[in-house]
Design a protein around this motif. Structure first.
Motif, PDB file in Angstrom:
ATOM      1  N   GLN A 124      72.151 145.458  74.809  1.00  0.00           N
ATOM      2  CA  GLN A 124      72.685 144.829  75.804  1.00  0.00           C
ATOM      3  C   GLN A 124      73.228 145.053  76.005  1.00  0.00           C
ATOM      4  OE1 GLN A 124      72.551 140.913  73.703  1.00  0.00           O
ATOM      5  NE2 GLN A 124      70.946 140.257  73.300  1.00  0.00           N
ATOM      6  N   THR A 125      73.542 144.861  77.402  1.00  0.00           N
ATOM      7  CA  THR A 125      75.345 145.389  77.940  1.00  0.00           C
ATOM      8  C   THR A 125      75.854 144.312  79.247  1.00  0.00           C
ATOM      9  OG1 THR A 125      74.130 146.688  80.163  1.00  0.00           O
ATOM     10  CG2 THR A 125      74.184 147.846  77.896  1.00  0.00           C
ATOM     11  N   GLU A 126      76.802 144.775  79.857  1.00  0.00           N
ATOM     12  CA  GLU A 126      76.941 143.937  80.528  1.00  0.00           C
ATOM     13  C   GLU A 126      78.216 144.269  81.398  1.00  0.00           C
ATOM     14  OE1 GLU A 126      80.642 140.902  81.281  1.00  0.00           O
ATOM     15  OE2 GLU A 126      79.581 140.184  79.671  1.00  0.00           O
ATOM     16  N   THR A 127      77.890 144.401  83.262  1.00  0.00           N
ATOM     17  CA  THR A 127      77.869 145.624  83.495  1.00  0.00           C
ATOM     18  C   THR A 127      78.539 144.924  84.602  1.00  0.00           C
ATOM     19  OG1 THR A 127      76.335 147.093  83.501  1.00  0.00           O
ATOM     20  CG2 THR A 127      77.524 147.010  85.148  1.00  0.00           C
ATOM     21  N   ARG A 128      79.536 145.928  85.570  1.00  0.00           N
ATOM     22  CA  ARG A 128      80.860 145.293  86.246  1.00  0.00           C
ATOM     23  C   ARG A 128      80.699 146.157  87.190  1.00  0.00           C
ATOM     24  NH1 ARG A 128      86.297 143.102  84.445  1.00  0.00           N
ATOM     25  NH2 ARG A 128      86.689 145.009  82.998  1.00  0.00           N
ATOM     26  N   LEU A 129      80.735 146.113  88.934  1.00  0.00           N
ATOM     27  CA  LEU A 129      80.768 147.422  90.157  1.00  0.00           C
ATOM     28  C   LEU A 129      82.159 146.604  90.346  1.00  0.00           C
ATOM     29  CD1 LEU A 129      79.925 149.947  91.371  1.00  0.00           C
ATOM     30  CD2 LEU A 129      78.883 147.706  92.880  1.00  0.00           C
ATOM     31  N   GLU A 130      82.846 147.323  90.465  1.00  0.00           N
ATOM     32  CA  GLU A 130      84.195 147.422  90.760  1.00  0.00           C
ATOM     33  C   GLU A 130      85.011 148.230  92.526  1.00  0.00           C
ATOM     34  OE1 GLU A 130      87.298 147.755  87.846  1.00  0.00           O
ATOM     35  OE2 GLU A 130      86.735 145.438  87.258  1.00  0.00           O
ATOM     36  N   LEU A 131      85.063 147.544  93.219  1.00  0.00           N
ATOM     37  CA  LEU A 131      85.921 148.357  94.414  1.00  0.00           C
ATOM     38  C   LEU A 131      87.178 149.198  94.476  1.00  0.00           C
ATOM     39  CD1 LEU A 131      83.103 146.803  97.472  1.00  0.00           C
ATOM     40  CD2 LEU A 131      82.537 148.760  95.325  1.00  0.00           C
ATOM     41  N   ALA A 132      87.645 149.726  94.900  1.00  0.00           N
ATOM     42  CA  ALA A 132      88.933 150.267  95.024  1.00  0.00           C
ATOM     43  C   ALA A 132      89.851 149.142  96.013  1.00  0.00           C
ATOM     44  CB  ALA A 132      88.915 151.185  95.585  1.00  0.00           C
ATOM     45  N   GLY A 133      90.551 148.579  95.841  1.00  0.00           N
ATOM     46  CA  GLY A 133      91.378 147.703  96.353  1.00  0.00           C
ATOM     47  C   GLY A 133      90.761 146.125  96.290  1.00  0.00           C
ATOM     48  N   GLY A 134      89.874 146.014  95.700  1.00  0.00           N
ATOM     49  CA  GLY A 134      89.035 145.175  94.949  1.00  0.00           C
ATOM     50  C   GLY A 134      90.172 144.127  94.427  1.00  0.00           C
ATOM     51  N   SER A 135      90.515 142.478  94.985  1.00  0.00           N
ATOM     52  CA  SER A 135      90.915 141.924  93.381  1.00  0.00           C
ATOM     53  C   SER A 135      90.031 141.479  92.783  1.00  0.00           C
ATOM     54  CB  SER A 135      91.341 140.810  93.903  1.00  0.00           C
ATOM     55  OG  SER A 135      91.107 139.865  94.736  1.00  0.00           O
ATOM     56  N   ASN A 136      88.282 140.923  93.550  1.00  0.00           N
ATOM     57  CA  ASN A 136      87.512 140.453  92.212  1.00  0.00           C
ATOM     58  C   ASN A 136      86.118 141.552  92.065  1.00  0.00           C
ATOM     59  OD1 ASN A 136      88.824 137.658  92.263  1.00  0.00           O
ATOM     60  ND2 ASN A 136      87.759 137.844  94.268  1.00  0.00           N
ATOM     61  N   VAL A 137      85.834 140.915  90.824  1.00  0.00           N
ATOM     62  CA  VAL A 137      83.774 141.767  90.470  1.00  0.00           C
ATOM     63  C   VAL A 137      83.358 141.846  91.936  1.00  0.00           C
ATOM     64  CG1 VAL A 137      82.436 142.436  89.275  1.00  0.00           C
ATOM     65  CG2 VAL A 137      84.819 141.538  88.267  1.00  0.00           C
ATOM     66  N   ALA A 138      83.155 143.077  92.637  1.00  0.00           N
ATOM     67  CA  ALA A 138      81.779 143.489  93.826  1.00  0.00           C
ATOM     68  C   ALA A 138      80.703 142.621  92.823  1.00  0.00           C
ATOM     69  CB  ALA A 138      81.901 144.499  94.372  1.00  0.00           C
ATOM     70  N   MET A 139      80.035 142.713  91.926  1.00  0.00           N
ATOM     71  CA  MET A 139      79.055 142.223  90.848  1.00  0.00           C
ATOM     72  C   MET A 139      78.722 142.611  89.778  1.00  0.00           C
ATOM     73  SD  MET A 139      75.364 144.966  91.829  1.00  0.00           S
ATOM     74  CE  MET A 139      75.565 145.915  91.078  1.00  0.00           C
ATOM     75  N   GLY A 140      77.940 141.522  89.030  1.00  0.00           N
ATOM     76  CA  GLY A 140      78.078 142.072  87.498  1.00  0.00           C
ATOM     77  C   GLY A 140      76.827 141.506  87.203  1.00  0.00           C
ATOM     78  N   PHE A 141      76.275 142.052  86.171  1.00  0.00           N
ATOM     79  CA  PHE A 141      75.002 141.151  85.349  1.00  0.00           C
ATOM     80  C   PHE A 141      74.977 141.788  83.776  1.00  0.00           C
ATOM     81  CE2 PHE A 141      74.547 145.521  87.843  1.00  0.00           C
ATOM     82  CZ  PHE A 141      74.003 146.227  87.167  1.00  0.00           C
ATOM     83  N   SER A 142      74.466 141.205  83.713  1.00  0.00           N
ATOM     84  CA  SER A 142      74.080 141.827  82.347  1.00  0.00           C
ATOM     85  C   SER A 142      71.906 142.379  82.295  1.00  0.00           C
ATOM     86  CB  SER A 142      73.497 140.453  81.269  1.00  0.00           C
ATOM     87  OG  SER A 142      75.164 139.769  80.967  1.00  0.00           O
ATOM     88  N   THR A 143      72.388 143.233  81.526  1.00  0.00           N
ATOM     89  CA  THR A 143      70.933 143.919  81.252  1.00  0.00           C
ATOM     90  C   THR A 143      70.643 144.158  79.010  1.00  0.00           C
ATOM     91  OG1 THR A 143      71.531 146.293  80.001  1.00  0.00           O
ATOM     92  CG2 THR A 143      71.153 145.667  82.264  1.00  0.00           C
TER      93      THR A 143
END
Length: 221
Positions: A124-143
């Motif tokens: 089981q994993t939890e993934t976050r995609l963060e963009l430079a300069g962004g204050s929030n997580v652009a995308m998050g999900f679990s597998t």
């Protein structure tokens, strides 16, 4: 003697060995604010284990293998990607952070002999995609990736009625079957990596960013 034992196993219910793993995606969340920046020019990968799994050798090993699998999969997709340290500042224009939440290799012997979900491995994993300069997580999900529920070498009733000689036959003369039964978390790690890359591709497309055409990840999903 070995031939007679094998014949007994066939009569009692030997079925072809088959292996299958399934990966599910859950808790998918994408930032509601519109993304106006251009596509990232570089991508960093950070893979860690959950704090409670810090002393779990299976989790630490899975994290290392997942990191390498992600690096290979993103590069095969045509993206510029690198490995980053969790403690160091990320200089890339985007970062994929993956945390291992569970890493259970299961029982290879049970998968090989019984199947039907016995001895299943689970990652089981939890993934976050963060963009430079962004204050929030652009995308998050679990597998969640688990090995399959298909039959093993011997039906459950045979295991109860069988002998150590039958198990010895499977181990001594069926090394090829054991290999097909999967090596713990190896397949789960590869499937998790492919799923994470696939979700990244989906995010790129939803943001209107180009994704390298003809990549293996795009063809599989």
């Amino acid at each position: 003697m070995a031939r007679s034992i094998l014949g007994l196993a066939v009569l009692l219910g030997v079925v072809p060995l088959a292996g299958c793993a399934k990966t599910t995606v859950s808790s998918l969340a994408i930032a509601s604010a519109p993304i106006r920046q251009s596509a990232p020019t570089s991508l960093a990968i950070v893979v860690t284990v959950a704090p409670e799994l810090g002393a779990d050798d299976n989790a630490v090993s899975a994290a290392h293998r997942l990191q390498e699998a992600l690096l290979a999969s993103y590069r095969k997709a045509g993206l510029q990607v690198s490995i980053a340290s969790p403690a160091a500042p990320v200089l890339s224009s985007a970062v994929v952070r993956v945390e291992i939440r569970r890493a259970d290799p299961g029982s290879r012997l049970e998968r090989m002999l019984i199947g039907f979900g016995a001895g299943r491995s689970a990652l089981q994993t939890e993934t976050r995609l963060e963009l430079a300069g962004g204050s929030n997580v652009a995308m998050g999900f679990s597998t969640t990736t688990k090995s399959g529920r298909k039959p093993g070498l011997v039906l459950p009733g045979v295991v109860a009625a069988g002998t150590g000689k039958l198990i010895g036959l499977a181990l001594g003369g069926g090394t090829g079957l054991l290999a097909e039964a999967g090596g713990g978390l190896d397949r789960s790690v590869k499937r998790a990596a492919n799923t994470i890359v696939s979700q990244t591709r989906n995010f790129y497309r939803s943001a209107g960013w180009p994704w390298p055409a003809g990549s293996s990840a795009a063809r599989r999903n």
